[in-house]
Design an enzyme around this catalytic site. Structure first.
Site, PDB file in Angstrom:
ATOM      1  N   HIS A 130       0.862  -1.189   0.000  1.00 45.76           N
ATOM      2  CA  HIS A 130       0.000   0.000   0.000  1.00 45.76           C
ATOM      3  C   HIS A 130       0.895   1.235   0.000  1.00 45.76           C
ATOM      4  CE1 HIS A 130      -3.735  -2.180   0.839  1.00 45.76           C
ATOM      5  NE2 HIS A 130      -3.018  -2.928   1.652  1.00 45.76           N
ATOM      6  N   LYS A 182      17.976  -2.775   3.898  1.00 45.77           N
ATOM      7  CA  LYS A 182      19.139  -2.298   3.161  1.00 45.77           C
ATOM      8  C   LYS A 182      19.934  -3.484   2.635  1.00 45.77           C
ATOM      9  CE  LYS A 182      19.726   1.980   5.832  1.00 45.77           C
ATOM     10  NZ  LYS A 182      20.668   2.774   6.692  1.00 45.77           N
TER      11      LYS A 182
END
Length: 206
Positions: A130, A182
């Site tokens: 979303h 990351k």
């Protein structure tokens, strides 16, 4: 009880015979779901495949998917889910990959290399599902999407989450429950939320 009555010498032959019997079932099941299976696959329970028009799911040799508690010592709470939801999205899974009760969902591209181990309950998704901004929360066109690449010989511990845009280097280890936002270097060990580098896999004998 029945297993205890079977002589140990016969067990490998019986296992091979059962695998041969299951092969046509696996072929038909996967073909009906738009996935090309191989004779070397081992399915414990039935994985769930879902594809959007134009999407592709490619899986290599000796794939093992555990969707039942019978095949995992810590248990699984769901089937293996492999979802190429995006139009023209692509999921590539290399050879000798094993996974248990995990969810892999792509709107663009997820690449998983060879000899990757994916623990029970792992979530890998290349989108935010979303939009982040509340004004756009219901607008599918505003969803953040970025490809994921997982290199060869990676181990991803149970309940870990791999989020969009991440590249995990070869031989790396993702600790159980880690949230990876990351890139992870080659042979790096990461853990925590958000995941941080805590070691090097080459420093461990076991």
């Amino acid at each position: 009880m029945i297993k205890q009555l079977i002589p140990s010498a016969l067990k490998p032959a019986i296992k091979k015979f059962i695998k041969i019997l299951k092969s046509p079932m696996i072929f038909c099941y996967c073909r009906l779901n738009g996935v090309q299976s191989q004779l070397s696959w081992e399915l414990v329970g039935w994985p769930r495949f879902r594809k959007a028009p134009g999407a592709s799911i490619e899986i290599g040799k000796r794939f093992k998917a555990v969707s039942s508690f019978r095949g995992n010592s810590i248990g699984v709470f769901q089937h293996v889910l492999i979802n190429a939801f995006g139009r023209n999205s692509r999921i590539h899974i290399g050879s000798d990959v094993g996974m248990s009760g995990c969810s892999i969902t792509s709107l663009k591209e997820i690449y998983i290399g060879d000899r990757v181990m994916i623990g029970s309950g792992v979530l890998i998704t290349d989108s935010d599902s979303h939009p982040i901004h509340p004004d756009h929360r219901m607008n599918a066109e505003k969803i953040g999407i970025a490809p994921i690449k997982i290199h060869n010989d990676v181990f991803i511990g149970a309940r870990a989450i791999i989020l969009k845009g991440v590249c995990i280097g070869k031989g790396a280890v993702v600790g159980a429950g880690a949230v990876v936002v990351k890139d992870v270097p080659d042979f790096g060990i990461v853990a925590g939320n958000p995941a941080k580098l805590i070691g090097d896999a080459r420093d461990h004998d076991a």
